[in-house]
Design a protein around this motif. Structure first.
Motif, PDB file in Angstrom:
ATOM      1  N   ARG A   9       0.905  -1.093   0.012  1.00 21.39           N
ATOM      2  CA  ARG A   9       0.088   0.100   0.148  1.00 21.39           C
ATOM      3  C   ARG A   9       0.823   1.133  -0.302  1.00 21.39           C
ATOM      4  O   ARG A   9       0.567   2.106  -0.819  1.00 21.39           O
ATOM      5  N   GLN A  10       1.944   1.279   0.767  1.00 18.92           N
ATOM      6  CA  GLN A  10       2.658   2.443   0.853  1.00 18.92           C
ATOM      7  C   GLN A  10       3.600   2.682  -0.412  1.00 18.92           C
ATOM      8  O   GLN A  10       3.788   3.733  -0.890  1.00 18.92           O
ATOM      9  N   MET A  11       3.924   1.498  -1.010  1.00 16.02           N
ATOM     10  CA  MET A  11       4.487   1.558  -2.110  1.00 16.02           C
ATOM     11  C   MET A  11       3.760   2.258  -3.210  1.00 16.02           C
ATOM     12  O   MET A  11       4.130   3.172  -3.931  1.00 16.02           O
ATOM     13  N   ILE A  12       2.652   1.864  -3.319  1.00 15.38           N
ATOM     14  CA  ILE A  12       1.489   2.464  -4.419  1.00 15.38           C
ATOM     15  C   ILE A  12       1.483   3.877  -4.108  1.00 15.38           C
ATOM     16  O   ILE A  12       1.431   4.642  -4.875  1.00 15.38           O
ATOM     17  N   VAL A  13       1.209   4.146  -2.733  1.00 18.56           N
ATOM     18  CA  VAL A  13       1.282   5.608  -2.354  1.00 18.56           C
ATOM     19  C   VAL A  13       2.382   6.558  -2.998  1.00 18.56           C
ATOM     20  O   VAL A  13       2.326   7.500  -3.511  1.00 18.56           O
ATOM     21  N   GLN A  14       3.603   5.930  -2.643  1.00 17.32           N
ATOM     22  CA  GLN A  14       4.855   6.693  -2.907  1.00 17.32           C
ATOM     23  C   GLN A  14       4.883   6.646  -4.622  1.00 17.32           C
ATOM     24  O   GLN A  14       5.324   7.811  -5.116  1.00 17.32           O
ATOM     25  N   ARG A  15       4.800   5.540  -5.319  1.00 18.91           N
ATOM     26  CA  ARG A  15       5.045   5.706  -6.877  1.00 18.91           C
ATOM     27  C   ARG A  15       4.036   6.698  -7.451  1.00 18.91           C
ATOM     28  O   ARG A  15       4.189   7.036  -8.139  1.00 18.91           O
ATOM     29  N   SER A  16       2.663   6.490  -6.959  1.00 19.61           N
ATOM     30  CA  SER A  16       1.852   7.311  -7.538  1.00 19.61           C
ATOM     31  C   SER A  16       1.924   8.937  -7.147  1.00 19.61           C
ATOM     32  O   SER A  16       1.477   9.433  -7.888  1.00 19.61           O
ATOM     33  N   ALA A  17       2.625   9.026  -6.051  1.00 13.78           N
ATOM     34  CA  ALA A  17       2.862  10.477  -5.822  1.00 13.78           C
ATOM     35  C   ALA A  17       3.530  10.913  -6.691  1.00 13.78           C
ATOM     36  O   ALA A  17       3.432  12.335  -7.193  1.00 13.78           O
ATOM     37  N   GLU A  18       4.535  10.306  -7.238  1.00 11.41           N
ATOM     38  CA  GLU A  18       5.775  10.777  -8.192  1.00 11.41           C
ATOM     39  C   GLU A  18       4.535  11.081  -9.508  1.00 11.41           C
ATOM     40  O   GLU A  18       4.781  12.303  -9.946  1.00 11.41           O
ATOM     41  N   LEU A  19       4.026  10.343  -9.621  1.00  9.28           N
ATOM     42  CA  LEU A  19       3.159  10.434 -10.988  1.00  9.28           C
ATOM     43  C   LEU A  19       2.315  11.690 -10.929  1.00  9.28           C
ATOM     44  O   LEU A  19       2.254  12.553 -12.024  1.00  9.28           O
ATOM     45  N   PHE A  20       1.378  11.561  -9.707  1.00  2.00           N
ATOM     46  CA  PHE A  20       0.668  12.827  -9.694  1.00  2.00           C
ATOM     47  C   PHE A  20       1.113  14.175  -9.500  1.00  2.00           C
ATOM     48  O   PHE A  20       0.908  15.180 -10.331  1.00  2.00           O
ATOM     49  N   ASN A  21       2.501  14.121  -8.894  1.00  2.00           N
ATOM     50  CA  ASN A  21       3.166  15.473  -8.782  1.00  2.00           C
ATOM     51  C   ASN A  21       3.945  15.646 -10.220  1.00  2.00           C
ATOM     52  O   ASN A  21       4.378  16.838 -10.480  1.00  2.00           O
ATOM     53  N   ALA A  58      -1.773  10.164  -2.151  1.00  2.00           N
ATOM     54  CA  ALA A  58      -0.635  10.373  -2.739  1.00  2.00           C
ATOM     55  C   ALA A  58       0.028  11.750  -2.470  1.00  2.00           C
ATOM     56  O   ALA A  58       0.997  12.120  -2.032  1.00  2.00           O
ATOM     57  N   PHE A  59      -0.952  12.820  -2.596  1.00  2.00           N
ATOM     58  CA  PHE A  59      -0.686  14.269  -2.571  1.00  2.00           C
ATOM     59  C   PHE A  59      -0.515  14.706  -0.999  1.00  2.00           C
ATOM     60  O   PHE A  59       0.296  15.153  -0.701  1.00  2.00           O
ATOM     61  N   ALA A  60      -1.452  13.777  -0.121  1.00  2.00           N
ATOM     62  CA  ALA A  60      -0.987  14.077   1.335  1.00  2.00           C
ATOM     63  C   ALA A  60       0.376  13.758   1.561  1.00  2.00           C
ATOM     64  O   ALA A  60       1.018  14.379   2.431  1.00  2.00           O
ATOM     65  N   TYR A  61       0.743  12.585   1.243  1.00  2.00           N
ATOM     66  CA  TYR A  61       1.936  11.951   1.375  1.00  2.00           C
ATOM     67  C   TYR A  61       3.108  13.093   1.046  1.00  2.00           C
ATOM     68  O   TYR A  61       3.985  13.433   1.720  1.00  2.00           O
ATOM     69  N   ALA A  62       3.133  13.456  -0.249  1.00  2.00           N
ATOM     70  CA  ALA A  62       4.126  14.359  -0.709  1.00  2.00           C
ATOM     71  C   ALA A  62       4.064  15.733  -0.113  1.00  2.00           C
ATOM     72  O   ALA A  62       5.103  16.202   0.406  1.00  2.00           O
ATOM     73  N   ILE A  63       2.743  16.290   0.239  1.00  2.00           N
ATOM     74  CA  ILE A  63       2.813  17.333   0.984  1.00  2.00           C
ATOM     75  C   ILE A  63       3.423  17.131   2.307  1.00  2.00           C
ATOM     76  O   ILE A  63       4.036  18.238   2.649  1.00  2.00           O
ATOM     77  N   ASP A  64       3.222  16.329   2.886  1.00  2.00           N
ATOM     78  CA  ASP A  64       3.594  16.051   4.435  1.00  2.00           C
ATOM     79  C   ASP A  64       5.279  15.957   4.259  1.00  2.00           C
ATOM     80  O   ASP A  64       5.915  16.421   5.390  1.00  2.00           O
ATOM     81  N   MET A  65       5.765  15.145   3.314  1.00  2.00           N
ATOM     82  CA  MET A  65       7.137  15.286   3.296  1.00  2.00           C
ATOM     83  C   MET A  65       7.600  16.877   3.447  1.00  2.00           C
ATOM     84  O   MET A  65       8.852  17.005   4.123  1.00  2.00           O
ATOM     85  N   LEU A 120     -11.220  16.470  -5.637  1.00  2.00           N
ATOM     86  CA  LEU A 120      -9.770  16.858  -5.278  1.00  2.00           C
ATOM     87  C   LEU A 120     -10.090  17.620  -3.908  1.00  2.00           C
ATOM     88  O   LEU A 120      -9.196  18.569  -3.603  1.00  2.00           O
ATOM     89  N   ALA A 121     -11.301  17.739  -3.493  1.00  2.00           N
ATOM     90  CA  ALA A 121     -11.655  18.611  -2.414  1.00  2.00           C
ATOM     91  C   ALA A 121     -10.751  18.539  -1.186  1.00  2.00           C
ATOM     92  O   ALA A 121      -9.929  19.549  -0.750  1.00  2.00           O
ATOM     93  N   SER A 122     -10.482  17.121  -0.969  1.00  2.00           N
ATOM     94  CA  SER A 122      -9.491  17.169   0.277  1.00  2.00           C
ATOM     95  C   SER A 122      -8.195  17.239  -0.042  1.00  2.00           C
ATOM     96  O   SER A 122      -7.541  17.881   1.019  1.00  2.00           O
ATOM     97  N   VAL A 123      -7.853  17.233  -1.277  1.00  2.00           N
ATOM     98  CA  VAL A 123      -6.409  17.711  -1.868  1.00  2.00           C
ATOM     99  C   VAL A 123      -6.362  18.993  -1.473  1.00  2.00           C
ATOM    100  O   VAL A 123      -5.227  19.619  -1.035  1.00  2.00           O
ATOM    101  N   ARG A 124      -7.352  19.757  -1.974  1.00  2.00           N
ATOM    102  CA  ARG A 124      -7.212  21.262  -1.831  1.00  2.00           C
ATOM    103  C   ARG A 124      -7.076  21.508  -0.551  1.00  2.00           C
ATOM    104  O   ARG A 124      -6.203  22.464  -0.040  1.00  2.00           O
TER     105      ARG A 124
END
Lengths: 204, 204, 204, 204
Positions: A9-21, A58-65, A120-124
């Motif tokens: 699950r974590q791997m999916i989040v990280q990898r897609s974070a790059e894609l989305f970003n 994914a966005f939350a993860y990247a923002i958090d970093m 994307l409300a929560s992302v916002r």
DNA sequence: ACCTGCGGGACCGCCCGTTCGT
DNA sequence: ACGAACGGGCGGTCCCGCAGGT
């Protein structure tokens, strides 16, 4: 140790974070995620209810970093100007490799979520919070600097925050667009001068 | 006088320019364009070979508007600092209403085209050219200022260009994201100070 | 003359009505509809917003055909017993070919919509209305028969309606399930006797 | 006493029988079964090879309950008319609560399996057998009644079976669809009259 | 040895961008 | 300039097998 599923699950989040970003929400398809994670749709669906949820995490993860990175600097033990300069260097990804490819995740998430897409409300919200943390952090450092007698009391902390963040974020994009990191260096040099100029003239 | 078809075509370009500038390429569907133009699919395809071409012309149109705006300032008949300040005010859309909704079209086009989508190659070229014009314009004004004895000869025109553009573009985004135009004002004030500081101390 | 699109649309409704009436809503896929209409997905989507709308119109169409059939008999110019018998024959599809394959569309639609699937709410309403029309039609003929002195005044019109409709609908299913039309004949014969028995004994 | 696994297996069959009888085969997902049984996927697959097998056993179970109910009446020790009336009352679920929610399982299974889905072949066989048993049971009672001198020898046992079953099954559906049990009562009253009318006039 | 939990693959309905006849 | 139809790809969800943790 986290269970295997948790790691997947974590791997999916990280990898897609790059894609989305890098490519944005609508620019990233589930097929892209499948390709970059090696997990099939069924496997992904096991952990997420859909693209929307993946994007949110994914966005939350990247923002958090990014937020952590900045927060560490804010609470570090040096004078205000140095901390502000370090924030600038960090935002500009000058010393260290970027926390994530594709540019500043806070700005990207905010841009992405700003189109009014309801999914994307929560992302916002997340991005807004990250940006507030960023601006607030700068403001706090400035305020501490003033109170500590390091910075001139005439300084407007909000102004410094707007300038510092705007300039860095603008430079990131400019550098990315023109594939020219010189923009980063020039802007950092400018900001360093600007920040030093905020110091109270030493009376000694 | 343009023919009726010519006017229709132009209308499609203008209307879709706003859509693309606001929602991006993949965020804008043909249905959206149909809705905002009132022209049916068949009619649109009469003038354009596809979404790709519409986007190309729409972005080109928006970029061109921005570039003209800046160029007019560059060739205006005032001193360098005033021209640079006016460029900043214009980039920040402070005095006049924006030329197009959704932010600076040059930056937006560049961001949009930066994802590596092959269908946006021409947009990318257009954006790069626009950005180069923008940066080059600033540089040229600085150089003229130095040559004319208005600005200090120690100034790096490239540096000024990077700083001015980065800061303005960053502030536009920040203001848009936080729905707070104070960022624009603060940044403008900062830039004005900065630009004035570039002047040669008056010996008179 | 209807436009070409209108005809295509109608054809889609008719063909899918047979599918839905035979295989049910979830038992009919868009691929089935494509196959039976010869229209591709995009072409279908031109006329309908999705499977749900196709099903709604298809069921409505089938129900409507049945309702018209019955209504014609109700308002025909014969005595009550004959009209009721003809209704039975028609429900049982004994003389004429069925209006649609797969059994009585009113009953099928009602069964289909009864599972609580929210997307079939409008179908449910349509079916309910069709069934009400059917029952009400029988009741009305009985009432007219009583008032006209043809039928015994002791008869409960509601009872006749329940019996006639239940028996016919049950027989349709039984016949379909066992692939044995003898059920229809036997039941019709029973109903004919029953209906004749409702007559007032002739005093002449 | 059955082992624990045996009881679990049986519980799965019973619970899913209700689901299948109410929502049909394609309308019931494994997730629904998991939810209604509290058994996880792996647990279910321990006992069954798949949804198909569960459905087969569930329908078989439900059909069997119905068949037993009827068979008990057929072999009970009363006169033919009373047995036939009791069969009607039972089919209509008038005195006792239904053996299973969702209507008559024999009819439902038959309807479900009639669509030609290959995975329901065994269900179809089961339903056909159940329906044959039902019809045959009625026929047998009638034949016994004729042979015993209770019923008129002119009666066609097949006709009675068709009428009784059709009418009851039709009424079940009508009542379910209109949420109106009056249909059951009216139809039962009609059938009772009809059945009494089959008696040989008493010469005594 | 069990059976939960992880992951695969197929298909569905939807919608988009496009072409063509008119 | 429109209306008709195409076909591909998206996101979603289902049903199911198999391997690995307890």
């Amino acid at each position: 140790m986290p269970t295997k599923g948790e790691r997947t699950r974590q791997m999916i989040v990280q990898r897609s974070a790059e894609l989305f970003n890098t490519y944005g929400y609508s620019g990233t398809s589930l097929s892209d995620i499948i390709e970059h994670t090696g997990i099939q749709k069924g496997g992904i669906y096991r952990y997420f209810n859909g693209k929307e949820q993946i994007a949110a995490e994914a966005f939350a993860y990247a923002i958090d970093m990014r937020v952590r990175q900045i927060r560490d600097i804010i609470y570090s033990d040096t004078d205000a100007v140095e901390r502000l300069t370090t924030i600038s260097r960090t935002l500009l990804d000058i010393d260290t490799p970027p926390v994530i490819t594709g540019g500043c995740p806070i700005m990207n998430a905010a841009i992405e979520a700003d189109d009014g897409l309801p999914e994307l409300a929560s992302v916002r919200a997340e991005a807004e919070h990250g940006m507030t943390t960023l601006l607030g952090g700068v403001r706090r450092v400035v305020t501490q600097g003033i109170e500590g007698g390091e910075l001139s009391p005439n300084i407007d902390p909000d102004g410094v925050a707007s300038v510092l963040v705007s300039t860095c974020e603008g430079a990131i994009m400019l550098a990315k667009l023109q594939h020219n990191n010189a923009h980063r260096e020039r802007v950092l040099s400018h900001l360093a001068d600007y920040l030093v100029g905020l110091r109270l003239p030493d009376r000694s």
